[in-house]
Scaffold this active site. Structure first.
Site, short mmCIF file in Angstrom:
data_model
loop_
_atom_site.label_atom_id
_atom_site.label_comp_id
_atom_site.label_asym_id
_atom_site.label_seq_id
_atom_site.Cartn_x
_atom_site.Cartn_y
_atom_site.Cartn_z
N PHE A 170 0.78 -1.26 0.11
CA PHE A 170 0.11 0.02 -0.15
C PHE A 170 0.86 1.31 0.03
CE2 PHE A 170 -2.05 -3.08 2.91
CZ PHE A 170 -2.78 -3.89 1.79
N CYS A 171 1.80 1.34 -0.50
CA CYS A 171 2.97 2.35 -0.79
C CYS A 171 3.02 2.87 0.89
CB CYS A 171 2.46 3.38 -1.60
SG CYS A 171 2.39 3.06 -3.32
N ALA A 172 3.27 1.83 1.83
CA ALA A 172 3.69 2.24 3.16
C ALA A 172 4.46 1.13 3.59
CB ALA A 172 2.36 2.52 3.89
#
Length: 466
Positions: free
Chosen positions: A387-389
């Protein structure tokens, strides 16, 4: 001048929202609510869009407003013609609408950008050269990465809201008290949905002479955001998460750093005066308004769609929207709690307030495989990956947060363990049936397994049709 003589006058239906039980309010009408998709097992089903945290469907109200304006489309700030003047009026009225939506202070600027990522990169380009930046490892990459040219302190993931404030206070206490500093923090996690103690973090930042920017990409679509009440210096969000079409975003807040920096983009619109010098060079006088960072022809339709969404959410009433979303969150969390193989990811614990974003893993399942089966066999759209985290998800999964990863699914075959998770997210346009179908599908897949065979293709798990 009227923003659009024939503009649609459709308003959000709030009859249900005014009922005695606000959690029973009807979902807001969104585009795609009746779209059907094919199943690999045969037949079609109405698509259950449960990936709001990535991009929420556009509100029907927003689409109608944009369609009504489209025939009057004209270039802004540059034309003497009626359509150009009308579009300029609409563009600047949209800026005022966003400022009101965010409860900005007098003197704050609203700059229109492409997205939250663009907004935070713009702010990063305006910070003083000797500025220190403090950011938690729990941030989305949009707010984790733009500060690479600054002196950055990355803070470890806290396990309670109070610990988040304590961690920030300790870090700020050790800095040069006379130099500029900036804290960047999310309002609601794009992984866990948990709300962060923004007001308390802002107070801690200001007590130590620092400023704070709020990444409200996941907060603004679900809760009211008041710049004045939270006492943040800037706020950034994206239109495509606020029920508006792609390609527009907002950075709103204090004007001084924005005015004192070079324009984010150099070109027409940002420049007030340009003249040749005797030595053959060029002198430029830049605007001191928001136009300084809005060079080129702006995305007028994108800006208008954000303003329309702001009005629609305000008219629907956040009290009603929040109550209904809590009702949906409870349905999902209670349903997942009935499946022992499911582990919901959380920083602050089960009782933490949150928005409609829930990530989880399923014992014995590759997360990409599970998400693919939800889509192919049930017509349910969720997201899988990091999740781009990456640092946050890897911390929650118990792996080394420094390990590399991809925003999509890693190369792992169905059934193999993978260091990624599944995320279900929803909001103002989600009907009860969609979350009920999701919970039922999770239980069925865990109990019975997938009905179809899957394979890995280009890093994604897909149905094997061969």
């Amino acid at each position: 001048m009227s923003a659009c003589p024939n503009a649609a006058t459709a308003t959000v239906d709030t009859a249900a929202a005014e009922s005695a039980d606000p959690c029973c309010a009807a979902p807001l009408p969104v585009l795609g609510r009746d779209v059907t998709v094919p199943l690999v097992t045969g037949g079609e089903v109405t698509y259950a869009a449960l990936d709001y945290a990535a991009s929420a469907p556009a509100l029907q109200r927003v689409w109608d407003d944009v369609a009504a304006y489209a025939p009057y489309y004209g270039s802004v700030h540059r034309g003497a013609g009626y359509l150009s003047q009308l579009s300029t009026d609409l563009f600047e009225n949209s800026r005022a609408t966003v400022a009101e939506f965010l409860d900005c202070r007098p003197g704050d600027q609203v700059v229109f950008t492409r997205s939250t990522t663009d907004s935070l990169n713009l702010l990063a380009a305006t910070i003083p050269a000797d500025c220190e930046v403090f950011v938690f490892e729990t941030e989305h990459h949009a707010s984790l990465l733009p500060w690479r040219d600054a002196r950055v302190t990355y803070l470890n993931a806290p396990r309670t809201p109070a610990q988040a404030v304590e961690t920030l206070e300790r870090a700020l206490a050790g800095r040069d008290p006379y130099g500029p500093a900036l804290v960047c923090v999310t309002g609601a996690s794009n992984v866990t949905g948990e709300l962060w103690p923004v007001k308390e973090l802002a107070a801690a930042a200001h007590a130590h002479g620092a400023r704070i920017v709020l990444d409200a990409a996941q907060l603004a679509p679900h809760h009211p955001v008041s710049v004045q009440e939270l006492d943040v210096d800037w706020v950034a969000f994206s239109g495509h998460k606020l029920y508006a079409p792609f390609g527009s975003g907002v950075l709103a807040g204090r004007a001084d750093w924005l005015q004192d920096s070079e324009p984010y983009l150099a070109g027409g619109g940002a420049s007030r005066k340009v003249a040749r010098r005797a030595d053959g060079g060029v002198d430029v006088e830049w605007h001191t308004t928001a136009a300084r960072h809005e060079a080129g022809s702006p995305n007028v339709i994108g800006v208008y769609s954000i303003a329309s969404a702001c009005k629609a959410l305000t008219e629907a009433g956040f009290d009603s929207l929040v109550a209904r979303e809590r009702h949906l969150i409870a349905k999902v969390r209670e349903g997942l709690a009935e499946v022992p193989e499911v582990r919901v990811l959380s920083l602050f614990g089960d009782d933490a307030p949150r928005v409609g974003v829930i990530s989880f893993v399923v014992e014995g399942w590759n997360s990409s495989h599970f998400a693919a089966a939800l889509s192919a066999e049930y017509g349910i759209g969720v997201r899988d990956g990091l999740f781009c985290a990456h640092p946050l998800v890897r911390t929650l999964l118990g792996s080394d947060p420094q390990d590399p990863g991809e925003c999509g699914a890693p190369e792992a075959a169905p059934g193999e363990r993978s260091l990624n998770a599944i995320r279900v997210s929803f909001g103002a346009g989600t009907p009860d049936e969609h979350v009920e179908r999701f919970v039922g599908a999770v239980k069925e897949l865990v109990r019975d397994g997938a009905q179809w065979k899957y394979r890995t293709e280009d890093g994604r798990c897909v149905p094997d049709r061969g």
